[in-house]
Design a protein around this motif. Structure first.
Motif, PDB file in Angstrom:
ATOM      1  N   PRO A  71      24.099  18.822  28.549  1.00 30.51           N
ATOM      2  CA  PRO A  71      22.852  19.198  28.012  1.00 30.51           C
ATOM      3  C   PRO A  71      22.539  18.063  26.870  1.00 30.51           C
ATOM      4  O   PRO A  71      23.434  17.397  26.141  1.00 30.51           O
ATOM      5  CB  PRO A  71      23.401  20.496  27.243  1.00 30.51           C
ATOM      6  CG  PRO A  71      24.376  21.233  27.944  1.00 30.51           C
ATOM      7  CD  PRO A  71      25.403  19.714  28.325  1.00 30.51           C
ATOM      8  N   SER A  72      21.357  17.906  26.643  1.00 32.98           N
ATOM      9  CA  SER A  72      20.684  16.869  25.790  1.00 32.98           C
ATOM     10  C   SER A  72      21.646  16.836  24.191  1.00 32.98           C
ATOM     11  O   SER A  72      21.914  15.743  23.568  1.00 32.98           O
ATOM     12  CB  SER A  72      19.204  16.736  25.622  1.00 32.98           C
ATOM     13  OG  SER A  72      18.666  18.150  24.863  1.00 32.98           O
ATOM     14  N   ALA A  95      20.446  13.997  31.677  1.00 30.65           N
ATOM     15  CA  ALA A  95      19.960  14.939  30.620  1.00 30.65           C
ATOM     16  C   ALA A  95      18.560  14.583  30.060  1.00 30.65           C
ATOM     17  O   ALA A  95      17.993  13.377  30.189  1.00 30.65           O
ATOM     18  CB  ALA A  95      20.928  14.866  29.290  1.00 30.65           C
ATOM     19  N   LYS A  96      17.729  15.688  29.802  1.00 27.16           N
ATOM     20  CA  LYS A  96      16.518  15.488  29.595  1.00 27.16           C
ATOM     21  C   LYS A  96      16.172  15.919  28.064  1.00 27.16           C
ATOM     22  O   LYS A  96      16.358  17.206  27.687  1.00 27.16           O
ATOM     23  CB  LYS A  96      15.567  16.352  30.339  1.00 27.16           C
ATOM     24  CG  LYS A  96      15.622  15.852  31.630  1.00 27.16           C
ATOM     25  CD  LYS A  96      14.731  16.681  32.688  1.00 27.16           C
ATOM     26  CE  LYS A  96      15.172  16.232  34.315  1.00 27.16           C
ATOM     27  NZ  LYS A  96      14.874  17.169  35.337  1.00 27.16           N
ATOM     28  N   GLY A  97      15.739  15.141  27.131  1.00 26.51           N
ATOM     29  CA  GLY A  97      15.276  15.751  25.998  1.00 26.51           C
ATOM     30  C   GLY A  97      14.875  14.655  24.857  1.00 26.51           C
ATOM     31  O   GLY A  97      14.723  13.354  25.476  1.00 26.51           O
ATOM     32  N   ALA A 121      11.301  15.621  28.743  1.00 24.03           N
ATOM     33  CA  ALA A 121      11.478  16.538  27.288  1.00 24.03           C
ATOM     34  C   ALA A 121      10.242  17.378  27.299  1.00 24.03           C
ATOM     35  O   ALA A 121      10.435  18.537  26.805  1.00 24.03           O
ATOM     36  CB  ALA A 121      11.480  15.643  26.068  1.00 24.03           C
ATOM     37  N   ASN A 127       9.562  20.716  29.490  1.00 28.29           N
ATOM     38  CA  ASN A 127      10.460  21.975  29.090  1.00 28.29           C
ATOM     39  C   ASN A 127       9.734  22.897  28.191  1.00 28.29           C
ATOM     40  O   ASN A 127       9.576  24.154  28.104  1.00 28.29           O
ATOM     41  CB  ASN A 127      11.802  21.561  28.313  1.00 28.29           C
ATOM     42  CG  ASN A 127      12.743  21.244  29.406  1.00 28.29           C
ATOM     43  OD1 ASN A 127      12.724  21.762  30.798  1.00 28.29           O
ATOM     44  ND2 ASN A 127      13.515  20.098  29.303  1.00 28.29           N
ATOM     45  N   ASN A 138      13.770  27.560  31.108  1.00 28.73           N
ATOM     46  CA  ASN A 138      13.025  27.441  30.049  1.00 28.73           C
ATOM     47  C   ASN A 138      11.766  28.479  30.431  1.00 28.73           C
ATOM     48  O   ASN A 138      11.304  29.179  29.337  1.00 28.73           O
ATOM     49  CB  ASN A 138      12.063  26.141  29.985  1.00 28.73           C
ATOM     50  CG  ASN A 138      13.265  25.158  29.444  1.00 28.73           C
ATOM     51  OD1 ASN A 138      13.536  25.101  28.080  1.00 28.73           O
ATOM     52  ND2 ASN A 138      13.915  24.461  30.402  1.00 28.73           N
ATOM     53  N   VAL A 143      21.593  26.719  27.439  1.00 28.36           N
ATOM     54  CA  VAL A 143      20.906  25.906  26.459  1.00 28.36           C
ATOM     55  C   VAL A 143      19.556  26.034  26.812  1.00 28.36           C
ATOM     56  O   VAL A 143      19.204  25.573  28.342  1.00 28.36           O
ATOM     57  CB  VAL A 143      21.454  24.340  26.430  1.00 28.36           C
ATOM     58  CG1 VAL A 143      20.634  23.467  25.719  1.00 28.36           C
ATOM     59  CG2 VAL A 143      22.771  24.559  25.918  1.00 28.36           C
ATOM     60  N   GLU A 165      16.379  24.056  26.867  1.00 29.00           N
ATOM     61  CA  GLU A 165      16.077  22.718  26.261  1.00 29.00           C
ATOM     62  C   GLU A 165      14.792  22.572  25.561  1.00 29.00           C
ATOM     63  O   GLU A 165      14.451  21.827  24.697  1.00 29.00           O
ATOM     64  CB  GLU A 165      16.188  21.686  27.402  1.00 29.00           C
ATOM     65  CG  GLU A 165      17.649  21.361  28.106  1.00 29.00           C
ATOM     66  CD  GLU A 165      18.328  20.511  27.241  1.00 29.00           C
ATOM     67  OE1 GLU A 165      18.065  20.081  26.190  1.00 29.00           O
ATOM     68  OE2 GLU A 165      19.413  19.951  27.990  1.00 29.00           O
ATOM     69  N   HIS A 184      14.832  22.994  21.857  1.00 34.51           N
ATOM     70  CA  HIS A 184      15.525  21.925  21.233  1.00 34.51           C
ATOM     71  C   HIS A 184      14.487  20.666  21.246  1.00 34.51           C
ATOM     72  O   HIS A 184      14.699  19.787  20.155  1.00 34.51           O
ATOM     73  CB  HIS A 184      16.558  21.407  21.891  1.00 34.51           C
ATOM     74  CG  HIS A 184      17.869  22.194  21.792  1.00 34.51           C
ATOM     75  ND1 HIS A 184      18.708  22.252  20.774  1.00 34.51           N
ATOM     76  CD2 HIS A 184      18.617  23.165  22.672  1.00 34.51           C
ATOM     77  CE1 HIS A 184      19.553  23.028  20.935  1.00 34.51           C
ATOM     78  NE2 HIS A 184      19.343  23.763  21.901  1.00 34.51           N
TER      79      HIS A 184
END
Lengths: 336, 336
Positions: A79-80, A104-106, A191, A194, A258, A281, A283, A286
């Motif tokens: 996770p990011s 991972a995306k963020g 990012a 989400n 999400n 999580v 995302e 975040h």
């Protein structure tokens, strides 16, 4: 045979590892949790992927040294929020020119770095690398990749050879990989989508239907594209698989946490209760502060992202936030 | 108070008429079927919109003369195959400068005209008009508009004043209207999206999931955008509400008859059986020949549209068509 390590043994890491193994590479999966290593290794099954058998050939390890030594590809799938720490642990074993892909995306709050930016930053601090970095992103629910459903994904890198190498390692009869040089745009999409998915979930939780959902996705894409263009990304990225493709899958799917978290908020739970109920999580929450900060820095109007912020941190009731979105000034539909 | 006539008393025409009446206009609904006029007038309910009460103020008529005389707006909401004949019947009562909006989506086989093109053509033949033409299109399931779910739509016209007038007549707290000058692009989207929705439905019928659906929608959008740009339309239209917005709602929704028809075909029915089972006009099948013809005329590659054609008219089993799509050459993701 190529040697690949997947860092992270969540559902996405496990689904990717299974796929890469079946595509013909020797695949190692690293996890920070010893219990995860032993359970996955013994059961050859992931608790969140019921019915999916993991290949016997998959190697599981808790040793970062074993995971990183002499690999053709390191694939980040944690996770990011864990990308920085994972890179710090891996850095001692990463030489210059190492091919690294990030799934991972963020965007990191504070630094506003994308995930490959975080990896590059942490490698530099450790005096390791520089690596050849690729972002791997697209409409790819782990649950479906693990069941060989036809799926498409983008291998994005300013280094075309790196993008092509990842394309070659991942492509098979169920996974079609497209290259794209605009790594920053692809990661920005990963990012922001989400956050838009939270909005779409909230609308569903309020009892609204497909029209509202499509409006949020489409106008959310317009916000994302405005921001990306202001940041110097390629407009076409936003209409691609990492952009609208991933946005569709995240904002319309039952699998998306999400979307699910937003739905609970729209249904009346507080954001804290919704996160607890979601159990993984989320995302989008975040990414929210970083996306807001980017919209302010680049002076880009993002009304849907602002509406999500007003609900999550401003105490605005979801129905009122939607009413405000619907009653903005009359406009043309152009992005600018 | 403004006076509006909706031509066509199907679910979309009826939902629009209800909304326009509640927004403050005097609304007449015309139908070619006398039985429909009397039933709707008496019951104030539409059989396909259960639970939706129609305003007492709505006027129903079978007289084209009554429908067209001294109206501020004529709104076409008949299925696309009936637009020409309906225009022919209305033409004697249409003067120059009449504001006409079209909500039917399609491209006429043979002439390759969009629906406002068909209306203009037929008015000219009758020596009537010229009218001021607007296309009204977007992610707008009738079932949800009829229940006041928040919805967005595009009012498209090269005549900005005409687009704004339609915006003003339609906008309310549940309906947000955006203007767009690219009428041709908006109408092209409205026709092609139904073909892509057939493809998405076929994939669902084959048992595939959200990843495949998102891939078809995204790469379908790339095909549509390529065609539109070759035809001189504005690229932004395709990422807007009439483009990706409508494509999402049509290709992911339970309400879409194109999606449903595709699902039946993917599940093993012949196209003929699937149409019969769907029981309504399947616009994607009507648009298919014209879209193929346009792709050939403008020399634009449209692999998903070709796959649908191969299934519908070429006897290719759906699973084989998907396999062929997945195994095309490795590519970059750019639209050109």
């Amino acid at each position: 045979m190529k040697r690949i390590t997947v860092l992270g043994a969540g559902t996405w890491g496990t689904a990717l590892a299974r796929m890469l193994s079946n595509t013909g590479s020797v695949v190692t999966v690293w996890s920070a949790l010893d219990s995860e290593v032993s359970t996955l290794s013994e059961t050859r099954a992931h608790p969140n992927l019921p019915g999916v058998e993991l290949p016997r050939e998959l190697i599981f390890t808790g040793s970062m040294e074993e995971a990183c030594r002499e690999m053709d590809l390191l694939l980040f799938a944690v996770p990011s929020p864990y990308v920085r720490e994972t890179t710090r642990r891996a850095a001692p074993y990463i030489g210059p020119g190492q091919l690294i892909a990030d799934a991972a995306k963020g965007i990191e709050a504070g630094t506003l770095l994308t995930m490959t930016g975080v990896i590059a930053d942490e490698l530099k601090k450790a005096g390791a690398g520089p690596a050849r970095l690729v972002a791997l992103s697209g409409p790819t629910h782990a649950e479906e990749v693990a069941r060989d459903m036809p799926t498409t994904i983008v291998s994005a890198s300013p280094d075309p050879e790196a993008a092509r190498q990842v394309q070659d390692l991942c492509m098979n009869t169920c996974m079609r990989v497209y290259t794209n040089p605009d790594i920053r745009g692809v990661e920005l999409c990963g990012a922001v989508k989400n956050v838009i998915a939270l909005a779409s979930g909230i609308s569903l939780g309020l009892g609204y239907g497909d029209n509202t959902k499509a409006a949020i996705i489409t106008r959310g894409l317009a916000e994302l594209t405005r921001l990306g263009c202001a940041m110097g990304c390629d407009r076409q990225t936003f209409t691609g698989l990492g952009g609208i493709g991933d946005l569709i899958v995240t904002a319309t799917s039952i699998h998306s946490r999400n979307n699910r978290c937003g739905q609970l908020i729209g249904g009346g739970l507080t954001p804290e209760e919704a996160v607890e109920r979601t159990g993984m999580v989320v995302e989008g929450l975040h990414a929210l502060p970083a996306v807001l900060e980017l919209s302010r820095r680049y002076k880009v109007e993002m009304p849907i992202v602002e509406a999500v912020e007003s609900i999550i941190h401003g105490g605005v009731p979801p129905a009122m936030a939607v009413r405000e979105l619907m009653s903005r000034d009359r406009k043309g539909e152009e992005v600018y």
